[in-house]
Scaffold this motif. Structure first.
Motif, mmCIF file in Angstrom:
data_model
loop_
_atom_site.group_PDB
_atom_site.id
_atom_site.type_symbol
_atom_site.label_atom_id
_atom_site.label_comp_id
_atom_site.label_asym_id
_atom_site.label_seq_id
_atom_site.Cartn_x
_atom_site.Cartn_y
_atom_site.Cartn_z
ATOM 1 N N THR A 20 -0.623 15.250 7.144
ATOM 2 C CA THR A 20 1.376 14.199 7.293
ATOM 3 C C THR A 20 0.693 13.526 8.243
ATOM 4 O O THR A 20 0.940 12.661 8.954
ATOM 5 C CB THR A 20 2.419 15.797 8.082
ATOM 6 N N ILE A 21 -0.892 14.088 9.214
ATOM 7 C CA ILE A 21 -1.247 13.803 9.942
ATOM 8 C C ILE A 21 -1.480 12.182 9.337
ATOM 9 O O ILE A 21 -1.503 11.456 9.879
ATOM 10 C CB ILE A 21 -2.475 13.939 10.799
ATOM 11 N N VAL A 22 -2.442 12.581 8.174
ATOM 12 C CA VAL A 22 -2.707 10.982 7.439
ATOM 13 C C VAL A 22 -1.993 10.130 7.331
ATOM 14 O O VAL A 22 -1.953 8.971 7.291
ATOM 15 C CB VAL A 22 -3.616 11.222 6.285
ATOM 16 N N GLU A 23 -0.687 10.243 6.716
ATOM 17 C CA GLU A 23 0.398 9.278 6.505
ATOM 18 C C GLU A 23 0.487 8.772 7.337
ATOM 19 O O GLU A 23 1.051 7.239 7.399
ATOM 20 C CB GLU A 23 1.532 10.844 5.579
ATOM 21 N N ARG A 24 1.539 9.865 8.573
ATOM 22 C CA ARG A 24 1.600 8.710 9.963
ATOM 23 C C ARG A 24 0.949 7.964 10.016
ATOM 24 O O ARG A 24 0.554 7.294 10.682
ATOM 25 C CB ARG A 24 1.814 10.049 11.385
ATOM 26 N N LEU A 25 -1.316 8.200 10.286
ATOM 27 C CA LEU A 25 -2.075 7.189 10.592
ATOM 28 C C LEU A 25 -1.575 5.833 10.171
ATOM 29 O O LEU A 25 -2.151 5.026 10.594
ATOM 30 C CB LEU A 25 -3.637 7.834 10.962
ATOM 31 N N GLU A 26 -1.568 6.399 8.570
ATOM 32 C CA GLU A 26 -1.860 5.159 7.232
ATOM 33 C C GLU A 26 -0.457 4.303 7.785
ATOM 34 O O GLU A 26 -0.763 3.263 7.505
ATOM 35 C CB GLU A 26 -2.373 6.068 6.316
ATOM 36 N N SER A 27 0.882 5.089 8.155
ATOM 37 C CA SER A 27 1.741 4.179 8.002
ATOM 38 C C SER A 27 1.366 2.798 9.251
ATOM 39 O O SER A 27 2.003 1.890 8.788
ATOM 40 C CB SER A 27 2.951 5.417 8.397
ATOM 41 N N GLY A 28 1.062 2.623 10.185
ATOM 42 C CA GLY A 28 0.651 2.254 11.509
ATOM 43 C C GLY A 28 1.298 2.085 12.100
ATOM 44 O O GLY A 28 1.818 0.868 12.810
ATOM 45 N N GLU A 29 2.680 3.074 12.126
ATOM 46 C CA GLU A 29 4.036 2.811 12.897
ATOM 47 C C GLU A 29 3.411 3.133 14.653
ATOM 48 O O GLU A 29 4.303 3.732 15.403
ATOM 49 C CB GLU A 29 5.003 3.463 12.471
ATOM 50 N N LEU A 30 2.505 4.070 14.650
ATOM 51 C CA LEU A 30 2.703 4.976 15.931
ATOM 52 C C LEU A 30 1.224 3.992 17.041
ATOM 53 O O LEU A 30 1.280 2.907 16.895
ATOM 54 C CB LEU A 30 0.922 6.143 16.054
ATOM 55 N N SER A 31 1.801 4.465 18.102
ATOM 56 C CA SER A 31 1.209 3.465 19.345
ATOM 57 C C SER A 31 -0.099 4.281 19.340
ATOM 58 O O SER A 31 -0.414 5.066 18.397
ATOM 59 C CB SER A 31 2.138 3.769 20.465
ATOM 60 N N LEU A 32 -0.698 2.956 19.908
ATOM 61 C CA LEU A 32 -2.598 3.961 20.500
ATOM 62 C C LEU A 32 -3.186 5.096 20.621
ATOM 63 O O LEU A 32 -4.081 5.793 20.239
ATOM 64 C CB LEU A 32 -2.981 2.855 20.795
ATOM 65 N N GLU A 33 -1.650 5.194 21.351
ATOM 66 C CA GLU A 33 -1.943 6.564 22.170
ATOM 67 C C GLU A 33 -1.155 7.951 21.088
ATOM 68 O O GLU A 33 -2.016 8.924 21.256
ATOM 69 C CB GLU A 33 -0.950 6.480 23.982
#
Length: 98
Positions: A20-33
């Motif tokens: 799940t974390i990898v999917e979130r990181l790969e989505s590119g939708e997270l802020s830098l923080e």
């Protein structure tokens, strides 16, 4: 528990959470923080999972060693020793069954 450490979850749940974390990181939708926080959590979970794998390996080795400390490899499925025995001329104790 007196400290703020959450109880350990099982290995499958850890792997699922890592996915799940990898999917979130790969989505590119997270802020830098948020990406850094997710990455830190992923690193922590990866280390926990690796520690569990290392501990499991140690237990398997301890249960599989003979009196001399050599690995006593036993296959899970009994395979008839017909033609397979002549294919491998050098079958030592430490040869995996695969």
């Amino acid at each position: 528990m007196s400290d703020n450490t959450p109880p350990a979850q099982d290995f499958a749940a850890t792997v699922s959470q890592l996915e799940t974390i990898v999917e979130r990181l790969e989505s590119g939708e997270l802020s830098l923080e948020n990406a850094l926080t997710a990455f830190e959590q992923g690193v922590r979970l990866t280390r926990e999972a690796q520690q569990r794998l290392d501990n499991a390996e140690l237990k398997v080795r301890a249960l599989s060693e003979d009196r001399d400390g050599k690995l006593d490899v036993t296959s899970f499925a009994t395979v008839p020793e017909t033609d397979n025995a002549t294919n491998q001329g050098n079958d030592s104790e430490e040869t995996p069954p695969w």
